[in-house]
Design a protein around this motif. Structure first.
Motif: not given
Ligand SMILES: Clc1ccc(Cc2nnn[n-]2)cc1
Ligand SMILES: [Zn+2]
Length: 251
Positions: A52, A55, A82, A84, A111, A187, A190
């Motif tokens: 994307n 990442t 997902q 990453h 996540l 949190s 990003t």
């Molecule tokens: Cl695909 C993606 C989704 C979230 C984040 C940021 C993140 N937040 N928590 N863990 N990663 C980075 C890339």
């Protein structure tokens, strides 16, 4: 935009529960109420691997409780949406969380979202909406064979927007031996940096090779027809802990 400027457009970024943070042994607390965590993932839920521009991400079918994480600090099951990675421009840095001053070469995030909310976006607006299982990547001589499946697909998703089918994959094969973890509330790392994440950070890293890290660094931020910019250093610097406890269970 530089991480220290994010707060101008995303006020949450200056909050009191931001991630990542430093984890220092002298500041963690034993919590006897913490349970072991369990992942029950269905390999058939794996769908696609994509770049994307920020990442390398693998997305899963999260339309029902098909692949779930439970236990640990969590009040119920959370659905895997997902996974990453975050990595650096060289092997000496790249992780988001830092343990006793140690930066790892990278960090894998799985996540999950709380299905008591109607969907992922609604869950991101709730303090108990998201759970991220974080696993450190450490460079060593005997890499984890199971990482190969993901890295073999990198050639198919070199540039931003490219994706490839990624069927039959159970991410729990990437887990280290020990399930020991730390947990704290923080949190998304990003923007908009919503403070909706229960972090479960594994103490034991998985071993990857320097070549495997180089493979991740061969990804590009840009789309196919644009000037090439290597996709590296997609990690956020550590944030103030303020008055948060980092806990761990019986070992
Ligand atoms: Cl695909 C993606 C989704 C979230 C984040 C940021 C993140 N937040 N928590 N863990 N990663 C980075 C890339
Ligand atoms: Zn992440």
């Amino acid at each position: 935009m530089r991480p220290d400027q994010w707060h101008k457009n995303y006020p949450f970024a200056k909050g009191r529960h931001q991630s990542p943070i430093e984890i220092n042994n002298k500041e963690v607390h034993y919590d006897s109420s913490l349970l072991p965590w369990f992942a029950s993932y269905d390999p058939g839920a794996a769908k696609t691997i994509l770049n994307n521009g920020k990442t390398c991400r693998v997305v899963f079918d999260d339309s029902f409780d098909r692949s779930v994480l439970r236990g640990g600090p969590l009040p119920g099951v959370y659905r895997l949406r997902q996974l990453h990675f975050h990595w650096g421009s060289s092997d000496d840095h790249g992780s988001e969380h830092v343990v006793n001053g140690v930066r790892y070469a990278g960090e894998l995030h799985l996540l999950h979202w709380n299905p008591k909310y109607s969907n992922y976006l609604d869950a991101k607006r709730r303090t108990d909406g998201i759970a991220v299982l974080a696993i450190f990547l450490q460079v060593g001589e005997t890499p984890k064979a199971e990482m190969k499946r993901i890295l073999e697909e990198i050639n198919a998703i070199k540039t931003k927007g490219k994706n490839a089918p990624f069927p039959n994959f159970d991410p729990s094969i990437l887990f280290p031996k020990s399930h020991d973890y730390w947990t704290y509330h923080g949190s998304v790392t990003t923007p908009p940096c919503e403070e909706c994440v229960t972090w479960i950070i594994l103490r034991e890293p998985i071993i990857v090779s320097s070549d495997q890290m180089a493979k991740l660094r061969s990804l590009s931020k840009n789309a196919e027809n644009e000037p090439d910019h290597p996709l590296v250093d997609n990690w956020r610097p550590t944030q103030p802990r303020y008055f948060r406890m980092i806990s761990y269970p019986e070992r």
